[in-house]
Design a protein around this motif. Structure first.
Motif, PDB file in Angstrom:
ATOM      1  N   ASP A  19     -14.345 -35.515  -2.781  1.00 45.97           N
ATOM      2  CA  ASP A  19     -14.277 -34.834  -4.075  1.00 45.97           C
ATOM      3  C   ASP A  19     -13.815 -33.387  -3.912  1.00 45.97           C
ATOM      4  OD1 ASP A  19     -14.511 -34.177  -6.712  1.00 45.97           O
ATOM      5  OD2 ASP A  19     -16.682 -33.972  -6.698  1.00 45.97           O
ATOM      6  N   GLU A  20     -12.510 -33.195  -3.867  1.00 49.32           N
ATOM      7  CA  GLU A  20     -11.954 -31.843  -3.824  1.00 49.32           C
ATOM      8  C   GLU A  20     -10.725 -31.811  -4.717  1.00 49.32           C
ATOM      9  OE1 GLU A  20      -9.839 -28.888  -0.602  1.00 49.32           O
ATOM     10  OE2 GLU A  20     -11.740 -29.822  -0.051  1.00 49.32           O
ATOM     11  N   PRO A  21     -10.690 -30.935  -5.725  1.00 49.57           N
ATOM     12  CA  PRO A  21      -9.555 -30.926  -6.653  1.00 49.57           C
ATOM     13  C   PRO A  21      -8.241 -30.629  -5.933  1.00 49.57           C
ATOM     14  CG  PRO A  21     -11.374 -29.556  -7.459  1.00 49.57           C
ATOM     15  CD  PRO A  21     -11.704 -29.917  -6.051  1.00 49.57           C
ATOM     16  N   ASN A  22      -7.173 -31.151  -6.484  1.00 53.90           N
ATOM     17  CA  ASN A  22      -5.846 -30.830  -5.995  1.00 53.90           C
ATOM     18  C   ASN A  22      -5.565 -29.354  -6.238  1.00 53.90           C
ATOM     19  OD1 ASN A  22      -3.177 -30.930  -5.142  1.00 53.90           O
ATOM     20  ND2 ASN A  22      -2.667 -32.726  -6.368  1.00 53.90           N
ATOM     21  N   LEU A  23      -4.970 -28.680  -5.268  1.00 60.27           N
ATOM     22  CA  LEU A  23      -4.591 -27.279  -5.469  1.00 60.27           C
ATOM     23  C   LEU A  23      -3.359 -27.160  -6.367  1.00 60.27           C
ATOM     24  CD1 LEU A  23      -5.086 -25.618  -1.949  1.00 60.27           C
ATOM     25  CD2 LEU A  23      -6.631 -25.644  -3.920  1.00 60.27           C
ATOM     26  N   GLU A  24      -2.567 -28.209  -6.424  1.00 59.64           N
ATOM     27  CA  GLU A  24      -1.408 -28.201  -7.302  1.00 59.64           C
ATOM     28  C   GLU A  24      -1.830 -28.621  -8.713  1.00 59.64           C
ATOM     29  OE1 GLU A  24       1.472 -27.047  -6.655  1.00 59.64           O
ATOM     30  OE2 GLU A  24       1.266 -26.794  -4.479  1.00 59.64           O
ATOM     31  N   ASN A  25      -1.051 -28.175  -9.696  1.00 52.95           N
ATOM     32  CA  ASN A  25      -1.388 -28.446 -11.094  1.00 52.95           C
ATOM     33  C   ASN A  25      -0.910 -29.837 -11.498  1.00 52.95           C
ATOM     34  OD1 ASN A  25      -2.283 -28.055 -13.735  1.00 52.95           O
ATOM     35  ND2 ASN A  25      -0.332 -27.139 -14.375  1.00 52.95           N
ATOM     36  N   THR A  26      -1.557 -30.837 -10.930  1.00 60.96           N
ATOM     37  CA  THR A  26      -1.261 -32.219 -11.285  1.00 60.96           C
ATOM     38  C   THR A  26      -2.109 -32.620 -12.483  1.00 60.96           C
ATOM     39  OG1 THR A  26      -2.899 -32.895  -9.653  1.00 60.96           O
ATOM     40  CG2 THR A  26      -0.590 -32.878  -8.953  1.00 60.96           C
ATOM     41  N   ILE A  27      -1.959 -33.851 -12.948  1.00 60.38           N
ATOM     42  CA  ILE A  27      -2.689 -34.293 -14.128  1.00 60.38           C
ATOM     43  C   ILE A  27      -4.193 -34.259 -13.848  1.00 60.38           C
ATOM     44  CG2 ILE A  27      -2.356 -36.742 -13.513  1.00 60.38           C
ATOM     45  CD1 ILE A  27      -2.411 -35.271 -17.081  1.00 60.38           C
ATOM     46  N   HIS A  28      -4.891 -33.349 -14.484  1.00 61.51           N
ATOM     47  CA  HIS A  28      -6.327 -33.151 -14.322  1.00 61.51           C
ATOM     48  C   HIS A  28      -6.724 -32.945 -12.846  1.00 61.51           C
ATOM     49  CE1 HIS A  28      -7.186 -33.726 -18.539  1.00 61.51           C
ATOM     50  NE2 HIS A  28      -6.509 -34.863 -18.523  1.00 61.51           N
ATOM     51  N   LEU A  29      -5.799 -32.370 -12.058  1.00 59.66           N
ATOM     52  CA  LEU A  29      -6.031 -32.031 -10.640  1.00 59.66           C
ATOM     53  C   LEU A  29      -6.336 -33.267  -9.791  1.00 59.66           C
ATOM     54  CD1 LEU A  29      -8.110 -28.728 -11.030  1.00 59.66           C
ATOM     55  CD2 LEU A  29      -5.631 -29.052 -11.019  1.00 59.66           C
ATOM     56  N   SER A  30      -5.793 -34.399 -10.208  1.00 58.34           N
ATOM     57  CA  SER A  30      -5.955 -35.635  -9.443  1.00 58.34           C
ATOM     58  C   SER A  30      -4.874 -35.743  -8.378  1.00 58.34           C
ATOM     59  CB  SER A  30      -5.883 -36.841 -10.384  1.00 58.34           C
ATOM     60  OG  SER A  30      -4.588 -36.925 -10.964  1.00 58.34           O
ATOM     61  N   LYS A  31      -5.018 -36.743  -7.523  1.00 58.33           N
ATOM     62  CA  LYS A  31      -4.005 -37.051  -6.523  1.00 58.33           C
ATOM     63  C   LYS A  31      -3.656 -38.538  -6.586  1.00 58.33           C
ATOM     64  CE  LYS A  31      -4.784 -33.466  -3.008  1.00 58.33           C
ATOM     65  NZ  LYS A  31      -5.010 -33.229  -1.559  1.00 58.33           N
ATOM     66  N   ALA A  32      -2.452 -38.842  -6.131  1.00 59.37           N
ATOM     67  CA  ALA A  32      -1.982 -40.221  -6.118  1.00 59.37           C
ATOM     68  C   ALA A  32      -2.817 -41.063  -5.173  1.00 59.37           C
ATOM     69  CB  ALA A  32      -0.523 -40.258  -5.693  1.00 59.37           C
ATOM     70  N   VAL A  33      -2.953 -42.357  -5.524  1.00 60.06           N
ATOM     71  CA  VAL A  33      -3.789 -43.241  -4.707  1.00 60.06           C
ATOM     72  C   VAL A  33      -3.116 -44.577  -4.419  1.00 60.06           C
ATOM     73  CG1 VAL A  33      -4.997 -44.339  -6.644  1.00 60.06           C
ATOM     74  CG2 VAL A  33      -6.200 -44.018  -4.475  1.00 60.06           C
ATOM     75  N   GLY A  34      -1.882 -44.777  -4.874  1.00 60.66           N
ATOM     76  CA  GLY A  34      -1.257 -46.092  -4.721  1.00 60.66           C
ATOM     77  C   GLY A  34      -0.937 -46.472  -3.296  1.00 60.66           C
ATOM     78  N   GLU A  35      -0.165 -45.625  -2.593  1.00 59.52           N
ATOM     79  CA  GLU A  35       0.318 -45.979  -1.261  1.00 59.52           C
ATOM     80  C   GLU A  35      -0.551 -45.498  -0.101  1.00 59.52           C
ATOM     81  OE1 GLU A  35       5.085 -46.121  -1.492  1.00 59.52           O
ATOM     82  OE2 GLU A  35       4.209 -44.296  -2.318  1.00 59.52           O
ATOM     83  N   PRO A  36      -1.094 -44.285  -0.137  1.00 56.55           N
ATOM     84  CA  PRO A  36      -1.770 -43.758   1.063  1.00 56.55           C
ATOM     85  C   PRO A  36      -2.839 -44.654   1.672  1.00 56.55           C
ATOM     86  CG  PRO A  36      -1.442 -42.002  -0.535  1.00 56.55           C
ATOM     87  CD  PRO A  36      -1.025 -43.273  -1.211  1.00 56.55           C
ATOM     88  N   PRO A  37      -3.659 -45.371   0.880  1.00 59.64           N
ATOM     89  CA  PRO A  37      -4.711 -46.182   1.521  1.00 59.64           C
ATOM     90  C   PRO A  37      -4.195 -47.271   2.452  1.00 59.64           C
ATOM     91  CG  PRO A  37      -5.185 -45.871  -0.812  1.00 59.64           C
ATOM     92  CD  PRO A  37      -3.798 -45.381  -0.589  1.00 59.64           C
ATOM     93  N   LEU A  38      -2.961 -47.751   2.238  1.00 65.36           N
ATOM     94  CA  LEU A  38      -2.440 -48.812   3.093  1.00 65.36           C
ATOM     95  C   LEU A  38      -2.470 -48.370   4.552  1.00 65.36           C
ATOM     96  CD1 LEU A  38       0.269 -51.333   2.572  1.00 65.36           C
ATOM     97  CD2 LEU A  38       0.636 -49.787   4.484  1.00 65.36           C
ATOM     98  N   MET A  39      -2.167 -47.102   4.793  1.00 67.70           N
ATOM     99  CA  MET A  39      -2.046 -46.615   6.170  1.00 67.70           C
ATOM    100  C   MET A  39      -3.388 -46.342   6.837  1.00 67.70           C
ATOM    101  SD  MET A  39       1.264 -44.539   5.070  1.00 67.70           S
ATOM    102  CE  MET A  39       0.831 -44.894   3.379  1.00 67.70           C
ATOM    103  N   LEU A  40      -4.466 -46.398   6.061  1.00 61.04           N
ATOM    104  CA  LEU A  40      -5.796 -46.309   6.662  1.00 61.04           C
ATOM    105  C   LEU A  40      -6.045 -47.488   7.599  1.00 61.04           C
ATOM    106  CD1 LEU A  40      -7.811 -45.320   3.463  1.00 61.04           C
ATOM    107  CD2 LEU A  40      -7.234 -43.793   5.355  1.00 61.04           C
ATOM    108  N   ALA A  41      -5.325 -48.586   7.359  1.00 63.27           N
ATOM    109  CA  ALA A  41      -5.515 -49.796   8.176  1.00 63.27           C
ATOM    110  C   ALA A  41      -4.979 -49.631   9.588  1.00 63.27           C
ATOM    111  CB  ALA A  41      -4.852 -50.989   7.492  1.00 63.27           C
ATOM    112  N   ILE A  42      -4.274 -48.549   9.865  1.00 62.71           N
ATOM    113  CA  ILE A  42      -3.866 -48.283  11.256  1.00 62.71           C
ATOM    114  C   ILE A  42      -5.099 -48.221  12.153  1.00 62.71           C
ATOM    115  CG2 ILE A  42      -2.792 -46.551  12.767  1.00 62.71           C
ATOM    116  CD1 ILE A  42      -0.857 -45.929  10.468  1.00 62.71           C
ATOM    117  N   SER A  43      -6.232 -47.875  11.574  1.00 67.38           N
ATOM    118  CA  SER A  43      -7.476 -47.817  12.352  1.00 67.38           C
ATOM    119  C   SER A  43      -7.858 -49.200  12.888  1.00 67.38           C
ATOM    120  CB  SER A  43      -8.619 -47.252  11.499  1.00 67.38           C
ATOM    121  OG  SER A  43      -8.844 -48.055  10.347  1.00 67.38           O
ATOM    122  N   VAL A  44      -7.506 -50.275  12.187  1.00 67.82           N
ATOM    123  CA  VAL A  44      -7.804 -51.625  12.684  1.00 67.82           C
ATOM    124  C   VAL A  44      -6.966 -51.912  13.922  1.00 67.82           C
ATOM    125  CG1 VAL A  44      -7.690 -54.094  12.167  1.00 67.82           C
ATOM    126  CG2 VAL A  44      -8.506 -52.493  10.426  1.00 67.82           C
TER     127      VAL A  44
END
Length: 794
Positions: free
Chosen positions: A715-740
């Motif tokens: 829970d840390e707001p985006n420093l950039e002025n995005t929509i309600h200080l959110s961040k994109a979530v579509g693609e980045p989680p796929l690469m978390l699987a590199i840990s497997v």
């Protein structure tokens, strides 16, 4: 399954207005109940119009050949056949490539991959069209074919010129470093395997135009290409998308040919046309995630800190460029992942092969670049006798060491704190000790653990695509209708837009309807891709809201003789100084006083630029971050394994909808796990794809989900002025699987007392893991022959 959720309910007070189910609330997907009840309509669910024709294509059986003769007489006379077309029947533009030329709608004199469409058939039933397409007689003159990345490199054959990133003097620093390493890894591609296959329906309009209903991530591209193929103006074509049954990038450029062929038959025969690809045709004819051959050499110090890196990233593009320029660029931009490379040269090659042209897939090249650096850091850790996590932490971007190889500075240093927190919450250190003890006391079963980070840039690398539009209408009963350029493929974009609009006016989300994406409502839209759907369309929707709201406030000030500060939109009520009006009553009053209740919104991403000549710039507005700890157990006798536990801490800024974000993280991780473990794309020696059905291409199932699966939002707001200080979530989680993958390699390495990292190309199937273990056995017996190890190579 356990799930840790933080920030499940953000305070509505932090947003424009208090709204039931608005921004920050975990509400259900807007179509969830329809999906469960089976009432959500996909293209093939639409009622058939009278006289509908069905399409099939005749495909090349050679990877590279000249067509000497084409006899379609039996096809044309087959039962049910109404029309047959070849390239010469196309009235307008033949090439339907998304960026660079090279993708003919139907092949001409030369074919360049097995499965390339040569002709198309329209018949009165799906089965009749399929049967007729098999009756063609084609005489080929076979030509030399390049089928692998190695073939392309040997021939120096590329679909586009090479591109290079350069930071500092890598060669000199590698040579002068206390330690050097070199290596390579082959990372195979991935089939999209969406639930709903490729499909389009075309209907003639009364003015000679075409209405295309499609399962596509890019309606504007459909509109453009259909118009060009038919040689009619863009305004005569309407492309519509209500929802897709999954896309993952596979419907960004690959949906267009179906729409064009359906539209061409509709124009020729003045009948509605539906073109649905059977699963096997879909897997043969449409592009996949690129294979990548990654090579490197690096210099580092005794702490494992990188002093210089020289990388080559060679992508298997197929027969045409498609989207490969951007895909290989993004691989290069992410070859650093979360790490300061100090001095770096990254060369990207776009290899031409006579196979289907590969295309966008969730992560768009980023995952392939990340695999290069993660493999290298693993090798460094084993060479120095260190825990790979410590080597990763030593190389993280920090203030002062924050310049990427393409010149962008990292401004929000999230990962050091995020990794530290995950390391503690997952008990990584204690588990590492326990796993080492387990491995020392078990001969055939070995455990592995790994913590890997993700830093993923958010924005299209093609600057002009970083824009979006929206159209908002408010009706006199207080209901709102929003149309925008983004498409819904199950990721929850429509739901988030609904919440954004509701919060802007302080009304319940039930008052807001998001309508089908249509090119006659919002023109010139960008594809829903690059994780930017909510970033772009959410800001465009908010812009439309702000315009109407500004007019409403001006009206209220004049009508009620109050100041703007005395006006609030909250909980379906408009506070007007000392009095209140229900939102519908206020809207009706505004209408009676001739206030505009519709507006268009537009957004363009600020700050971004990239100079290709200097290979420097700021291609991304910001970075989304995350980290995952995965634990596996493998059987050394068979190479079989199980993922026991996963802990994820992921950075989504201020979450617009925590429930949907967590769902995206879970789904992205499992899809990434499939890419790296079970989903094996294979071709035979003649260039024919072997993995062409669910029987021989294995996506993860519910049984592959780890028993312990913890997901937490950072829970840390985006420093950039995005929509309600959110961040994109579509693609980045796929690469978390590199840990497997890293945990599997860790388990293999344990058989050498963590002194050696075997080569483990992906997907790390049990067979590949078995041969990696054989390589470890050879390492433990240096006097023995290593001939067996070669079977674990590419």
């Amino acid at each position: 399954m356990r799930r840790i959720v933080v920030n499940a309910e953000l305070s509505p007070a932090t947003h424009t207005g208090s709204a039931a189910g608005g921004v920050g609330h975990s509400i259900a997907h807007e179509s969830a109940h329809k999906h469960v009840q089976g009432t959500a309509e996909y293209v093939d669910d639409l009622p058939l119009m009278p006289g509908t024709l069905f399409v099939a294509t005749g495909q090349s059986s050679k990877p590279h050949a000249r067509i000497r003769a084409l006899d379609l007489s039996a096809v044309k006379s087959a039962p049910g056949v109404i029309d047959v077309i070849v390239q010469g029947d196309i009235p307008g533009k033949v090439d339907v490539a998304p960026v660079y030329a090279g993708d003919p709608l139907l092949a001409g004199d030369v074919v360049e991959f097995i499965g390339q469409p040569i002709f198309a058939v329209a018949a009165t039933s799906f089965v009749e069209a399929q049967r007729a397409a098999l009756l063609a007689k084609i005489d080929y003159e076979e030509l030399p074919a390049q089928l692998t990345v190695e073939d392309s490199l040997a021939a120096q054959s590329f679909v586009l010129p090479q591109h290079q990133l350069l930071l500092g003097d890598p060669e000199a620093n590698i040579e002068s470093a206390p330690h050097q390493l070199s290596g390579e890894i082959y990372v195979r591609g991935q089939e999209h395997f969406y639930l709903e296959g490729q499909i389009s329906e075309a209907r003639l309009t009364e003015d000679g135009g075409i209405h295309v209903i499609s399962s596509s991530q890019h309606p504007t591209e459909l509109q453009k290409l259909v118009a060009e193929v038919l040689a009619i103006p863009f305004h005569l074509v309407v492309a519509e998308v209500r929802r897709m049954g999954g896309g993952f990038g596979g419907k960004e450029s690959q949906a267009a040919p179906l729409a064009c062929i359906a539209a061409l038959f509709a124009q020729r025969n003045r009948r509605p046309v539906r073109y649905r690809m059977p699963r096997r045709d879909d897997m043969i004819q449409t592009g996949k995630r690129h294979d990548f051959l990654n090579r490197w050499k690096a210099g580092f110090d005794s702490d494992g800190k990188l002093l210089g890196v020289d990388m080559l990233l060679a992508g298997k593009c197929g027969f045409s460029p498609d989207l490969s320029e951007g895909i290989v660029d993004r691989a290069m931009f992410h070859a650093d992942n979360a790490y300061f490379l100090n001095n770096a040269r990254i060369l990207g090659l776009r290899c031409k092969t006579h196979t289907v042209s590969n295309t966008a897939f969730r992560g768009f090249g980023g995952p392939k670049g990340m695999m290069a650096i993660e493999t290298l850091l693993e090798d460094i850790a084993r060479a120095l006798g260190k825990d790979p996590l410590d080597v990763r932490k030593a190389n993280l971007y920090q203030p002062g060491t924050d310049e990427t190889p393409y010149g962008q500075k990292i401004e929000q240093h999230v990962l050091p704190e995020l990794i530290e927190r995950l390391e503690k919450s997952s008990d990584y250190r204690a588990r590492r000790v326990a796993i080492t003890e387990f491995n020392n006391t078990h001969r055939t079963l070995k455990k592995g653990i790994a913590l890997t980070p993700v830093k993923f840039g958010i924005s299209f690398t093609a600057k002009h695509l970083n824009q979006a539009g929206a159209l908002l209408q408010i009706y006199t009963d207080g209901s709102l209708l929003i149309n925008h350029g983004g498409t819904e493929m199950g990721q929850g974009l429509y739901t988030k837009i609904q919440q954004i609009v509701a919060s802007a006016f302080g009304v319940s989300v039930h008052r807001v309807m998001v309508s089908s994406t249509r090119t006659d409502k919002v023109p010139n839209t960008s594809p829903t891709a690059a994780s930017s759907g909510t970033d772009l369309n959410g800001m465009a929707a908010k812009d439309a809201c702000d315009k109407i709201k500004a007019d409403l406030i001006v009206f209220a000030c004049e009508h009620f003789k109050i100041t703007a500060e005395q006006i609030q939109f909250n909980n379906d009520v408009v506070v007007l100084g000392e009095q209140e009006l229900a939102f519908p009553a206020f809207i009706k009053l505004a209408y009676l006083n001739r206030v505009a209740l519709s507006a268009t919104g537009h957004y363009r991403t600020p700050k971004i630029f990239y100079d290709r000549a200097t290979a420097k710039g700021q291609p991304f507005l910001y970075f989304a971050n995350g980290a995952a700890v995965s634990e596996v157990t493998l059987d050394c006798l068979t190479g079989e394994y199980k993922v026991e536990r996963v802990d994820i801490l992921h950075d989504v800024g201020k979450s617009l909808n925590p429930a949907i974000d967590i769902g995206q993280i879970e789904g992205g991780f499992i899809q990434g796990m499939g890419w790296l473990t079970t989903e094996e794309l294979l071709w035979d020696e003649k260039g024919r794809i072997i993995s062409n059905s669910p029987a021989n291409y294995k996506i993860p199932t519910a049984f592959d989900v780890p028993d312990i699966f913890n997901v937490e939002l950072f829970d840390e707001p985006n420093l950039e002025n995005t929509i309600h200080l959110s961040k994109a979530v579509g693609e980045p989680p796929l690469m978390l699987a590199i840990s497997v993958w890293a945990a599997l390699r860790d388990a293999c390495s344990s058989t050498t007392n963590y002194q050696f990292s075997p080569r483990l190309d992906t997907p790390a199937t049990p067979e590949r893991v078995y041969w990696a273990l054989q390589e470890c056995i050879a390492f433990n017996q240096p006097g023995e022959s290593k001939a067996l190890v070669t079977r674990g190579a590419i």
